[in-house]
Design an enzyme around this catalytic site. Sequence first.
Site, PDB file in Angstrom:
ATOM      1  N   ARG A 249       0.857  -1.182   0.000  1.00 39.71           N
ATOM      2  CA  ARG A 249       0.000   0.000   0.000  1.00 39.71           C
ATOM      3  C   ARG A 249       0.894   1.233   0.000  1.00 39.71           C
ATOM      4  O   ARG A 249       1.873   1.306   0.747  1.00 39.71           O
ATOM      5  CB  ARG A 249      -0.904   0.030   1.243  1.00 39.71           C
ATOM      6  CG  ARG A 249      -2.078  -0.933   1.192  1.00 39.71           C
ATOM      7  CD  ARG A 249      -3.134  -0.491   0.188  1.00 39.71           C
ATOM      8  NE  ARG A 249      -4.319  -1.334   0.230  1.00 39.71           N
ATOM      9  CZ  ARG A 249      -4.482  -2.424  -0.501  1.00 39.71           C
ATOM     10  NH1 ARG A 249      -3.516  -2.832  -1.315  1.00 39.71           N
ATOM     11  NH2 ARG A 249      -5.606  -3.119  -0.423  1.00 39.71           N
ATOM     12  N   GLU A 277      -5.381   6.489  -6.980  1.00 40.04           N
ATOM     13  CA  GLU A 277      -5.498   5.546  -8.088  1.00 40.04           C
ATOM     14  C   GLU A 277      -6.822   5.777  -8.813  1.00 40.04           C
ATOM     15  O   GLU A 277      -7.856   5.902  -8.168  1.00 40.04           O
ATOM     16  CB  GLU A 277      -5.414   4.105  -7.567  1.00 40.04           C
ATOM     17  CG  GLU A 277      -4.084   3.781  -6.907  1.00 40.04           C
ATOM     18  CD  GLU A 277      -3.995   2.352  -6.366  1.00 40.04           C
ATOM     19  OE1 GLU A 277      -5.030   1.635  -6.395  1.00 40.04           O
ATOM     20  OE2 GLU A 277      -2.910   1.962  -5.906  1.00 40.04           O
ATOM     21  N   HIS A 296      -1.691  -1.313 -10.146  1.00 38.77           N
ATOM     22  CA  HIS A 296      -2.247  -2.070  -9.024  1.00 38.77           C
ATOM     23  C   HIS A 296      -2.828  -3.405  -9.499  1.00 38.77           C
ATOM     24  O   HIS A 296      -3.999  -3.724  -9.258  1.00 38.77           O
ATOM     25  CB  HIS A 296      -3.318  -1.250  -8.301  1.00 38.77           C
ATOM     26  CG  HIS A 296      -3.539  -1.709  -6.884  1.00 38.77           C
ATOM     27  ND1 HIS A 296      -4.033  -0.897  -5.892  1.00 38.77           N
ATOM     28  CD2 HIS A 296      -3.336  -2.922  -6.287  1.00 38.77           C
ATOM     29  CE1 HIS A 296      -4.131  -1.563  -4.761  1.00 38.77           C
ATOM     30  NE2 HIS A 296      -3.715  -2.803  -4.973  1.00 38.77           N
TER      31      HIS A 296
END
Length: 329
Positions: A249, A277, A296
Amino acid sequence: MTRILHTQQERTDLPLTVMPCVVDDMIEPFMQHFDMLRDVTRLRMYTDTTLDPQEIIRRCEGADAVIVIGVHITDELYEALTSHVKLFVFGGTGVASYIDLPRAERDGVGVCNVRHYGDAAVAEFAVALMMELSRHVGELNTQVRNGDWHGLFGTELNNKTLGILGFGGIGQTVARIAHGFGMNVRVWNSHVHADSLDGIELVDSMADLVAGSDIVSVHLPLTDETRGIITDDVLSKLRSGTMFINTARAEVIAHGALERRLMRGDILAGLDVFEEEPLPADSPLRTMPGVILTPHVAWRADGAYASMTEQIMRALVSFFEGGDYNRVV
């Protein structure tokens, strides 16, 4: 065109579960587990990737439970949905960055996650980022396709020192892979005891681990204790030429600290996670040399999907039958 898949649509006596959006390549894995919901809950599944808050609210109308795939449950969404939603089931482990857990607990709203579903997938991706930074396979492929036979100088991983921050399932899997490459593995994690480690050096100080590593790979969960735990001071210990990998993260790094360190231009990075994001078009990371950026996707693999989708269905069944499988709140 958005398809809507239904299970047991006629069973209006059953509670309703809604999946307002989904990654396209997850649809089939989910469908393989539909039978688990028989006589427990109806499912309404939308087969696109919309993230529009108002559309999500509309799609979730009347839902007792919501399956959350890649959606941040903002205050706006939370307030609208919890007028009727009793449970959120997240397709991921680190739900603290997707929903206000203390608020859900105060309000009696259930939250479930999935666990260890992506240990192999994320670990392999972290190593793939290391390989790309060290051997430049993607860049070499582009060279050859463009008619260039010049090639690039590489760096071996063998005998390099890998520092792992966080030693849960993913960190342990990375360590096993690294040993296969002949790497020396050091670990920082206050919850791990030395007698549980085989052939791995346990380091008490995060700064010392970072300073003594050729590669640093982050595998910390996001919690109140880990948010911002990787500070400017810690990152200042990275030696010139070090590779910094983050598939965990972004929020475990102090805000702006990684960008400030990368601006010095003397380290490499492979990043799959970001504070915002999708990554904004004006992010300075987009133009930094020696930085590999991916959207991601470390968790997106066949084995991870199979485990994730099954756990989500089990969590739903457990909740509606009075159990607490994978309950976070």
